[in-house]
Design a protein around this motif. Structure first.
Motif, PDB file in Angstrom:
ATOM      1  N   SER A  20       0.815  -1.206   0.000  1.00  0.00           N
ATOM      2  CA  SER A  20       0.000   0.000   0.000  1.00  0.00           C
ATOM      3  C   SER A  20       0.858   1.269   0.000  1.00  0.00           C
ATOM      4  O   SER A  20       1.886   1.350   0.671  1.00  0.00           O
ATOM      5  CB  SER A  20      -0.916   0.020   1.226  1.00  0.00           C
ATOM      6  OG  SER A  20      -1.683   1.208   1.250  1.00  0.00           O
ATOM      7  N   ASN A  22      -0.719   4.014   0.868  1.00  0.00           N
ATOM      8  CA  ASN A  22      -1.643   4.821   1.660  1.00  0.00           C
ATOM      9  C   ASN A  22      -1.359   4.634   3.156  1.00  0.00           C
ATOM     10  O   ASN A  22      -1.765   3.625   3.747  1.00  0.00           O
ATOM     11  CB  ASN A  22      -3.077   4.412   1.318  1.00  0.00           C
ATOM     12  CG  ASN A  22      -4.109   5.278   1.985  1.00  0.00           C
ATOM     13  OD1 ASN A  22      -3.894   5.812   3.066  1.00  0.00           O
ATOM     14  ND2 ASN A  22      -5.254   5.423   1.346  1.00  0.00           N
ATOM     15  N   LYS A  25      -4.464   3.843   5.384  1.00  0.00           N
ATOM     16  CA  LYS A  25      -4.885   2.435   5.366  1.00  0.00           C
ATOM     17  C   LYS A  25      -3.933   1.566   6.182  1.00  0.00           C
ATOM     18  O   LYS A  25      -4.358   0.661   6.893  1.00  0.00           O
ATOM     19  CB  LYS A  25      -4.975   1.911   3.936  1.00  0.00           C
ATOM     20  CG  LYS A  25      -6.172   2.432   3.180  1.00  0.00           C
ATOM     21  CD  LYS A  25      -6.276   1.811   1.804  1.00  0.00           C
ATOM     22  CE  LYS A  25      -7.527   2.313   1.087  1.00  0.00           C
ATOM     23  NZ  LYS A  25      -7.657   1.758  -0.262  1.00  0.00           N
ATOM     24  N   GLU A 160      -0.676   7.888  -1.249  1.00  0.00           N
ATOM     25  CA  GLU A 160      -2.132   7.950  -1.387  1.00  0.00           C
ATOM     26  C   GLU A 160      -2.767   8.319  -0.051  1.00  0.00           C
ATOM     27  O   GLU A 160      -2.148   8.207   1.004  1.00  0.00           O
ATOM     28  CB  GLU A 160      -2.660   6.606  -1.872  1.00  0.00           C
ATOM     29  CG  GLU A 160      -2.153   6.238  -3.249  1.00  0.00           C
ATOM     30  CD  GLU A 160      -2.516   4.816  -3.667  1.00  0.00           C
ATOM     31  OE1 GLU A 160      -3.148   4.077  -2.870  1.00  0.00           O
ATOM     32  OE2 GLU A 160      -2.139   4.440  -4.798  1.00  0.00           O
ATOM     33  N   SER A 161      -4.010   8.737  -0.123  1.00  0.00           N
ATOM     34  CA  SER A 161      -4.790   9.033   1.074  1.00  0.00           C
ATOM     35  C   SER A 161      -6.198   8.509   0.853  1.00  0.00           C
ATOM     36  O   SER A 161      -6.533   8.052  -0.241  1.00  0.00           O
ATOM     37  CB  SER A 161      -4.814  10.546   1.335  1.00  0.00           C
ATOM     38  OG  SER A 161      -5.442  10.806   2.564  1.00  0.00           O
ATOM     39  N   SER A 162      -6.986   8.562   1.879  1.00  0.00           N
ATOM     40  CA  SER A 162      -8.381   8.157   1.763  1.00  0.00           C
ATOM     41  C   SER A 162      -9.189   8.943   2.782  1.00  0.00           C
ATOM     42  O   SER A 162      -8.642   9.488   3.732  1.00  0.00           O
ATOM     43  CB  SER A 162      -8.534   6.644   1.988  1.00  0.00           C
ATOM     44  OG  SER A 162      -7.854   6.228   3.138  1.00  0.00           O
TER      45      SER A 162
END
Length: 184
Positions: A20, A22, A25, A160-162
């Motif tokens: 990942s 992210n 996560k 990445e991010s979420s």
């Protein structure tokens, strides 16, 4: 084997197995583990470990295993409650350690020394603007989001991010409710 050893082994295992990019996560996986309390100094290591892992997976140059060992060693010096007693949340401090490790900064380096301080200050500002009382989950997320932006701006690496929606408020007797940016 003591609890700290199990905690660190679990975090290392998660980080070395995931692909990942992210860090949100990644830290959520760690937060779901039995060793992770609502509040506690384990978050200091988890923030930096998640960032190092996502950074490497996003193309950053770092020996992840060595970097995780160094992060573990450094974060052991930051006690629980540093936020209230030192005026610097351990999650925010961990972001500066992350930048220091990837840049190989030291008290004697020039530009990299300043970047570590800037990273820490950005994370601490994001955390401080919300106000207290503590929430290690909220502060970990704020620190990580600050680091994602900082790394993109300064190093051109896009982790990445979420979207973050809190799932911990029922376990936090000090929850600030609607003041939390992750409350929905």
């Amino acid at each position: 084997m003591n609890e700290d050893t199990n905690t660190f082994e679990t975090i290392f295992s998660i980080c070395l197995k995931t692909q990942s990019k992210n860090p949100v996560k990644i830290i959520r996986i760690m937060m779901a583990e039995p060793f992770c309390h609502m509040h506690g100094p384990e978050h200091h290591f988890m923030v930096g470990a998640a960032l190092l892992t996502a950074f490497k997976n996003a193309g950053g140059q770092v020996n992840l295993e060595e970097a995780l060992k160094e992060m573990q060693n450094r974060t052991k010096s930051v006690p629980g409650g540093a936020c209230g007693y030192w005026g610097a949340c351990g999650a925010g401090i961990s972001t500066g350690m992350f930048v220091s490790i990837i840049l190989k900064a030291s008290p004697l380096t020039q530009e990299s020394w300043g970047q570590t301080i800037l990273m820490t200050s950005r994370a601490l500002e994001a955390i401080g603007k919300i106000g207290g009382p503590r929430c290690c989950k909220r502060d970990s997320y704020l620190a990580i989001l600050s680091a994602i932006d900082f790394v993109k701006e300064h190093f051109g690496i896009e982790m990445e991010s979420s979207e973050i929606v809190c799932i911990h408020s029922s376990k936090n007797s000090q929850c600030i409710g609607a003041r939390c940016p992750f409350a929905k």
